[in-house]
Design an enzyme around this catalytic site. Structure first.
Site, PDB file in Angstrom:
ATOM      1  N   GLU A 286       0.791  -1.230   0.000  1.00  0.00           N
ATOM      2  CA  GLU A 286       0.000   0.000   0.000  1.00  0.00           C
ATOM      3  C   GLU A 286       0.825   1.283   0.000  1.00  0.00           C
ATOM      4  OE1 GLU A 286       0.350  -2.272   2.427  1.00  0.00           O
ATOM      5  OE2 GLU A 286       0.318  -1.377   4.425  1.00  0.00           O
ATOM      6  N   HIS A 310      -8.184  -3.958  -1.011  1.00  0.00           N
ATOM      7  CA  HIS A 310      -7.398  -4.094   0.216  1.00  0.00           C
ATOM      8  C   HIS A 310      -6.328  -2.996   0.313  1.00  0.00           C
ATOM      9  CE1 HIS A 310      -5.383  -6.433   3.482  1.00  0.00           C
ATOM     10  NE2 HIS A 310      -4.307  -5.830   2.984  1.00  0.00           N
ATOM     11  N   GLU A 311      -5.538  -2.854  -0.726  1.00  0.00           N
ATOM     12  CA  GLU A 311      -4.464  -1.853  -0.668  1.00  0.00           C
ATOM     13  C   GLU A 311      -5.033  -0.436  -0.588  1.00  0.00           C
ATOM     14  OE1 GLU A 311      -1.889  -3.267   0.119  1.00  0.00           O
ATOM     15  OE2 GLU A 311      -2.301  -5.256  -0.675  1.00  0.00           O
ATOM     16  N   HIS A 314      -5.959   0.477   2.911  1.00  0.00           N
ATOM     17  CA  HIS A 314      -4.809   0.901   3.725  1.00  0.00           C
ATOM     18  C   HIS A 314      -4.585   2.419   3.672  1.00  0.00           C
ATOM     19  CE1 HIS A 314      -2.954  -2.640   5.427  1.00  0.00           C
ATOM     20  NE2 HIS A 314      -2.847  -3.267   4.266  1.00  0.00           N
ATOM     21  N   GLU A 333      -3.737  -4.412   9.518  1.00  0.00           N
ATOM     22  CA  GLU A 333      -4.269  -5.410   8.583  1.00  0.00           C
ATOM     23  C   GLU A 333      -5.703  -5.862   8.886  1.00  0.00           C
ATOM     24  OE1 GLU A 333      -2.947  -5.891   5.789  1.00  0.00           O
ATOM     25  OE2 GLU A 333      -0.943  -5.095   6.142  1.00  0.00           O
ATOM     26  N   ASP A 390       8.283  -9.970  10.804  1.00  0.00           N
ATOM     27  CA  ASP A 390       7.682 -10.895   9.845  1.00  0.00           C
ATOM     28  C   ASP A 390       6.962 -12.060  10.524  1.00  0.00           C
ATOM     29  OD1 ASP A 390       8.108  -9.890   7.388  1.00  0.00           O
ATOM     30  OD2 ASP A 390       9.338 -11.562   6.680  1.00  0.00           O
ATOM     31  N   TYR A 398      -4.688 -10.564  10.062  1.00  0.00           N
ATOM     32  CA  TYR A 398      -5.646 -10.296   8.989  1.00  0.00           C
ATOM     33  C   TYR A 398      -7.033 -10.847   9.336  1.00  0.00           C
ATOM     34  CZ  TYR A 398      -1.747  -9.153   5.826  1.00  0.00           C
ATOM     35  OH  TYR A 398      -0.658  -8.577   5.238  1.00  0.00           O
ATOM     36  N   ARG A 570       5.711 -14.395  -5.328  1.00  0.00           N
ATOM     37  CA  ARG A 570       4.757 -13.938  -4.316  1.00  0.00           C
ATOM     38  C   ARG A 570       4.823 -14.888  -3.117  1.00  0.00           C
ATOM     39  NH1 ARG A 570      -1.722 -13.049  -5.409  1.00  0.00           N
ATOM     40  NH2 ARG A 570      -2.181 -12.140  -3.363  1.00  0.00           N
TER      41      ARG A 570
HETATM   42  N1  BES Z   1       0.949  -4.460   3.817  1.00  0.00           N
HETATM   43  C1  BES Z   1       0.715  -5.747   3.291  1.00  0.00           C
HETATM   44  C2  BES Z   1       1.942  -6.434   2.799  1.00  0.00           C
HETATM   45  C3  BES Z   1       3.009  -6.628   3.851  1.00  0.00           C
HETATM   46  C4  BES Z   1       2.686  -7.086   5.098  1.00  0.00           C
HETATM   47  C5  BES Z   1       4.316  -6.364   3.542  1.00  0.00           C
HETATM   48  C6  BES Z   1       3.687  -7.245   6.033  1.00  0.00           C
HETATM   49  C7  BES Z   1       5.302  -6.532   4.475  1.00  0.00           C
HETATM   50  C8  BES Z   1       4.987  -6.966   5.728  1.00  0.00           C
HETATM   51  C9  BES Z   1      -0.311  -5.716   2.164  1.00  0.00           C
HETATM   52  O1  BES Z   1      -1.316  -4.778   2.339  1.00  0.00           O
HETATM   53  C10 BES Z   1      -1.000  -7.045   2.156  1.00  0.00           C
HETATM   54  O2  BES Z   1      -1.635  -7.351   3.122  1.00  0.00           O
HETATM   55  N2  BES Z   1      -0.871  -7.795   1.074  1.00  0.00           N
HETATM   56  C11 BES Z   1      -1.529  -9.060   0.913  1.00  0.00           C
HETATM   57  C12 BES Z   1      -2.764  -8.805   0.123  1.00  0.00           C
HETATM   58  C13 BES Z   1      -3.998  -9.416   0.538  1.00  0.00           C
HETATM   59  C14 BES Z   1      -4.275  -9.706   1.947  1.00  0.00           C
HETATM   60  C15 BES Z   1      -5.179  -8.950  -0.234  1.00  0.00           C
HETATM   61  C16 BES Z   1      -0.621  -9.979   0.124  1.00  0.00           C
HETATM   62  O3  BES Z   1       0.493  -9.561  -0.206  1.00  0.00           O
HETATM   63  O4  BES Z   1      -0.981 -11.090  -0.142  1.00  0.00           O
HETATM   64 ZN    ZN Z   2      -2.583  -5.345   3.947  1.00  0.00          ZN
END
Ligand code: BES
Ligand code: ZN
Length: 618
Positions: A286, A310-311, A314, A333, A390, A398, A570
Site C-alpha cells: 500500500e 485491500h491496498e 490501507h 491489517e 515478519d 488479517y 509472491r
Molecule cells: N501491507 C501488506 C503487505 C506486507 C505485510 C508487507 C507485512 C510486508 C509486511 C499488504 O497490504 C497485504 O496485506 N498484502 C496481501 C494482500 C492481501 C491480503 C489482499 C498480500 O500480499 O498477499
Molecule cells: Zn494489507
C-alpha cells in the site's frame, strides 16, 4: 473559598505545564519500540530530502539522505542502518562524527550521529550494498517486456533501513522530497507525486507532502507507461501488460468513491497502481499514492481485484492511522481486511463479500492449527521483541482481526459501527495508534456510549477465537461443498454444476476436497476442468497444493509446479506450495526446485523459504 480553589487549580495547571515544557512541545511522545534503534524522544527526523543515483551496472544506489530534525537538547541522533555503506555525515553542512553500533541480525546497526543543541539538519552520504534486503534488481529476462532491467523496493516492515539510513519506526512520520537519477531510457516512480511520462534525461523529482511512516517510502524504476482510469486513478505497467492491467483494474475509481462514502475523504489525492514483475514478494503493498502490485492478480476476468480494494483501504487503516509498533500490526491489517470486505460488498454485493470472508475464515482455521503449539502467536496484540516482525505477519492479524471487527459490527449494529470507524479515522488521521489506545477509544466512543458490553480483551489479548464469533455463511460455498461430495460419490463430473462458478467458488472447491480423496478423483477433475493449466494464479496455486498433498502427477503437473515456483515470487503463493512439499515429506523435491527458483526471489521471499526448507546458501 471559591477563589482560593480556583487559584489552587490554576497553580497546579501552571506547574504541570511548566514541567511539560521540559520537553519540546511540538514533539509527540513516542512509546518504546523494539524494532528500531532510534530514540525519537531525544531527537527525531521530520523531513527527508533524498538525492540518489540508481546505478544498474553495479546494482547499487548511492547519494545522500538529508533530514530536518526536531532536536530535544540531545547531543546525538540515532538512525537505523542495515547493510549500508555510510561514507560521511554532516550536521548543518559541517562534517560531524558518527559511529555504527553493534550489528543485530534483524535490526542492523544503530547509526549514531553527533549533533549540537541547535542542529537543524543532518546529511548522510551513503551507498547501498549487495546485501540490501529492500531492493530487488531484475535483469530484463525477469520482466514482462524482457528488454530493460527493473528495480523495486519493499520497505515494510523494517527494510527501508537497508536502502536509506533512517529512523525506521512506524511511529516516525516524515514528509519527503526526492531527486532520483536513473538511466535515461527508464522511468522512476515513488510513493509520492509522480510523473506520467518519461523524463528524457532520467532526472526525476518527487514530493510527498503528507507525513508518512518510513516503511511507506518506495521506489520503482523500469520501462513502464501510465494509463489513466479516472482523473485521480490509473495504472503504471510495462507495455505488453498495460492494457490488460488497465482493463482488470478499471473499477478502481469506483472503489475509491465507495471507500470515501464509507469512511471519509481519500487523503492522498491520487490513487495509482504499478504492476510489478512476478517476483514481487507480495500480492500488493500500500505505498501511498502508488500501490505496488503483483501481476498474478491479473486473471483476465477481474476476479482477484479484492487485492486493490485491500491496498486502497490501507490509505485509511495503515497509511493515515498507523500501527505504532509491529506488535499492533493487526490494527493495520485487520481493519484493512474489514474495510476491503465492505468495499467489495458495496460494489459487488454480499455474496461475493461473504465468499471472500469465508475463504479468510478457512485461512484462519489453518493458521490456528499451525500455531497449536504456540498459542501466544494467535493473540491479536503480539510481543515480537527479539523476533523478526515478519513472524507476526500471518493470518491472525488479517483474519482474526477481521473476525473481531465483523463480530463487533454485528453486535453494535452497522450504523453505529460505521459512524465509530469514521470518527476513528478522522480523530487519528496522520498519527499512530497502539492497541491500548484503540481499546480506550473504542470504549469511550462506542461501547460505553451505548452501554454495550463486549469481550474486547478476550479478542485482543487471548489466544484463539472467542465463542461469540460471527458465523460467516455463504450459500454459494454450501453448494460447492455438495458438488464435491457428489463428484466423489458418483465418480463422475457433472460440468453443468460448475458452469457459472467464479474464481472464489473454484478456490473453495479445490481447498475442500475430502482428506482421503483418491488420485483417480483428482485425475477425473483435472480431465474435466484442466486445473493444472489454469490461467488463474490463485486456482492454480491451491490446485498444486492438493496435487502435492495427494500425490497427483497427471497432466504434466510437476513441470507446471516447477515453472510456477520459478516464475512467481509472491511469498504467500510459493510458501503455500513449499509447505505442502515439506508436510508430505518431499523436502528434497522442494529443495531441487528452490535451488533453481531462488535467484528470482526477492530477499523477503528467499528469507522465508530458506528458513522453511532449511536451505543453506553455502
Ligand atoms: N501491507 C501488506 C503487505 C506486507 C505485510 C508487507 C507485512 C510486508 C509486511 C499488504 O497490504 C497485504 O496485506 N498484502 C496481501 C494482500 C492481501 C491480503 C489482499 C498480500 O500480499 O498477499
Ligand atoms: Zn494489507
Amino acid at each position: 473559598m471559591k477563589k482560593t480553589l480556583l487559584l489552587l487549580v490554576s497553580l497546579i495547571l501552571f506547574i504541570s505545564s511548566c514541567s511539560n515544557n521540559n520537553k519540546n512541545e511540538s514533539m509527540p511522545s513516542y512509546i518504546e519500540e523494539s524494532h528500531s534503534f532510534s530514540q525519537p524522544n531525544d531527537a527525531a527526523i521530520t523531513h527527508l530530502d533524498l538525492d540518489i543515483n540508481v546505478d544498474f551496472d553495479n546494482e547499487i544506489i548511492h547519494g545522500k539522505a538529508s533530514y530536518l530534525i526536531n532536536n530535544n537538547d540531545a547531543s546525538e541522533i540515532i538512525l537505523d542502518s542495515k547493510f549500508l555503506d555510510i561514507e560521511n555525515v554532516q550536521a548543518d553542512g559541517n562534517d560531524t562524527s558518527f559511529s555504527l553500533g553493534d550489528f543485530d541480525e534483524q535490526l542492523g546497526n544503530p547509526l549514531k550521529i553527533e549533533i549540537k543543541k541547535n542542529t537543524k539538519r543532518i546529511t548522510i552520504f551513503y551507498k547501498t550494498t549487495h546485501k540490501t534486503e529492500a531492493l530487488q534488481w531484475l535483469n530484463p529476462q525477469q520482466t514482462a517486456d524482457k528488454k530493460h532491467p527493473f528495480l523495486f523496493t519493499q520497505g515494510q516492515a523494517i527494510l527501508t533501513r537497508t536502502w536509506i539510513p533512517i529512523q525506521d519506526s512506524p511511529q516516525i512520520r516524515i514528509t519527503y522530497n526526492a531527486k532520483v537519477k536513473v538511466p535515461s531510457n527508464l522511468m522512476a516512480v515513488m510513493s509520492a507525486e509522480n510523473p506520467k511520462t518519461k523524463i528524457p534525461n532520467g532526472a526525476y523529482t518527487f514530493k510527498m507532502a503528507q507525513p508518512i511512516s518510513p516503511y511507506l517510502i518506495a521506489l520503482a524504476v523500469g520501462d513502464f507507461d501510465y494509463k489513466a482510469i479516472s482523473d485521480r486513478t490509473g495504472i503504471y505497467a510495462e507495455k505488453s501488460i498495460l492494457d490488460k492491467a488497465h482493463y482488470e483494474f478499471s473499477d478502481m475509481e469506483n472503489m475509491v468513491a465507495s471507500a470515501e462514502k464509507l469512511y471519509g475523504k481519500y487523503a492522498w489525492e491520487q490513487f495509482d497502481v504499478i504492476v510489478l514483475p512476478p517476483s514481487f514478494p507480495f500480492g500488493g503493498m500500500e505505498n501511498p499514492r502508488l500501490t505496488f502490485a503483483t501481476p498474478t492478480v491479473i486473471a483476465g476476468d477481474k476476479s482477484l481485484t479484492s487485492l486493490i480494494a485491500h491496498e486502497l483501504a490501507h490509505s485509511w487503516s495503515g497509511n493515515l492511522v498507523t500501527n505504532a509498533t509491529w506488535n499492533d500490526f493487526w490494527l493495520n491489517e485487520g481493519f484493512t481486511v474489514y474495510f476491503e470486505m465492505r468495499i467489495m460488498e458495496a460494489l459487488y454485493g454480499k455474496d461475493r463479500a461473504n465468499m471472500l470472508a469465508k475463504i479468510g475464515r478457512q485461512d484462519l482455521e489453518e493458521e490456528l492449527e499451525g500455531f497449536k503449539d504456540a498459542p501466544n502467536d494467535t493473540k491479536l496484540k503480539l510481543n515480537l521483541k527479539d523476533r523478526n516482525p515478519d513472524d507476526g505477519m500471518n493470518s491472525i492479524a488479517y483474519d482474526k482481526g477481521y473476525l473481531f471487527l465483523r463480530t463487533l459490527e454485528e453486535t453494535v449494529g452497522r450504523e453505529k459501527f460505521d459512524a465509530f470507524l469514521k470518527n476513528y479515522f478522522q480523530t487519528h488521521a496522520f498519527s499512530t495508534i497502539n492497541t491500548e489506545k484503540f481499546i480506550d477509544f473504542l470504549n469511550t466512543n462506542l461501547l460505553e456510549k451505548y452501554s454495550i458490553t463486549f469481550n474486547t480483551n478476550e479478542w485482543v489479548y487471548e489466544a484463539g477465537v472467542p465463542s461469540n464469533q460471527s458465523i460467516i455463511v455463504s450459500d454459494k460455498f454450501e453448494t460447492v461443498e455438495k458438488t464435491i461430495q457428489q463428484f466423489v460419490k458418483t465418480n463422475t463430473v457433472d460440468k453443468a454444476l460448475t458452469k457459472d462458478w467464479t474464481t472464489q467458488e473454484w478456490v473453495h472447491f479445490v481447498r475442500n476436497f475430502p482428506s482421503d480423496i483418491k488420485t483417480e478423483h483428482l485425475a477425473m477433475i483435472d480431465e474435466a476442468f484442466n486445473l493444472t493449466n489454469s490461467n488463474n494464479s490463485y486456482i492454480a496455486m491451491v490446485w498444486y497444493e492438493q496435487a502435492i498433498n495427494h500425490d497427483y502427477h497427471g497432466n504434466n503437473i510437476d513441470t507446471k509446479i516447477e515453472d510456477f515456483l520459478i516464475k512467481v515470487g509472491r511469498r504467500w503463493y510459493v510458501s503455500t506450495i513449499y509447505k505442502a512439499f515439506k508436510r508430505n515429506n518431499k523436502t528434497d523435491e522442494a529443495l531441487a526446485i528452490y535451488t533453481k527458483a531462488r535467484p528470482n526471489y526477492h530477499a523477503v521471499t528467499a528469507n522465508t523459504i530458506d528458513a522453511l526448507l532449511g536451505y543453506n546458501q553455502d
